[in-house]
Design an enzyme around this catalytic site. Structure first.
Site, PDB file in Angstrom:
ATOM      1  CE  LYS A  34     -65.840 -86.645  20.018  1.00 16.24           C
ATOM      2  NZ  LYS A  34     -65.142 -86.076  18.929  1.00 16.24           N
ATOM      3  CB  CYS A  35     -59.419 -84.543  26.721  1.00 15.04           C
ATOM      4  SG  CYS A  35     -58.701 -84.162  28.326  1.00 15.04           S
TER       5      CYS A  35
END
Length: 183
Positions: A34-35
């Site tokens: 989730k970057c």
């Protein structure tokens, strides 16, 4: 000393010595699902597909130290990578890359390839520096891993060649991989 002196955990908790990869050029990368840099999985897989048969290996280490961007279990992180980016390179167990619980491998990598500093002309790095300043100021100074998708290129003898910061996309250092492979 080389990276071959270290052992890491597979997703299932089983230990594997990095000497298992001896004789291959390696790219070691801390990852997160989730970057803002998660899209790099696509480029990493492309490089893996292109150079695997010539002795290139990528080893991914999910890490949840940066804004909790890897909330999945080790298995969940690997499944996310496979399902969303077609990742077939080895994804290991979740790991800490900084702090009291950091894995000794990442301590070694940081010693051998120090942080080059932030490139203030690069907008992604400028924004990342601002985020680190406000959320993780302890990692701003020194050679700590600054964020997910810090990459370390290792030669076929297990020596650290170079560190690439999160904003450095994998496709930008393909020639350096080829040099190690003598393609």
């Amino acid at each position: 000393m080389t990276v071959y002196q270290f052992a890491v955990e597979k997703r299932n908790g089983e230990k594997i010595p990095l000497s298992y990869f001896q004789g291959k050029a390696l790219l070691i990368v801390n990852t997160a699902s989730k970057c803002q840099f998660t899209y790099q999985f696509e480029q990493l897989q492309e490089l893996y597909n292109k150079y695997y048969q010539q002795g290139f290996e990528i080893i991914g280490f999910p890490c949840n130290q940066f804004a909790e961007q890897e909330p999945n279990s080790s298995e969940g992180a690997a499944e996310f990578c496979r399902a969303n980016y077609g990742v077939t390179f080895p994804m290991m167990g979740k790991i800490d890359v900084n702090g009291a619980d950091e894995h000794p491998l990442f301590n070694y990598l940081k010693q051998k390839a120090p942080f080059r500093g932030f490139d203030e002309t690069n907008m992604a790095e400028k924004l990342l520096k601002m985020k680190i300043s406000s959320e993780y100021p302890q990692w701003l100074v020194g050679d700590s891993i600054k964020w997910n998708f810090t990459k370390f290129l290792i030669d076929k003898e297990g020596k650290v060649e170079k560190r690439f910061e999160p904003s450095e996309e994998p496709k930008t250092f393909e020639k350096e991989i080829e040099k190690l492979l003598k393609v």
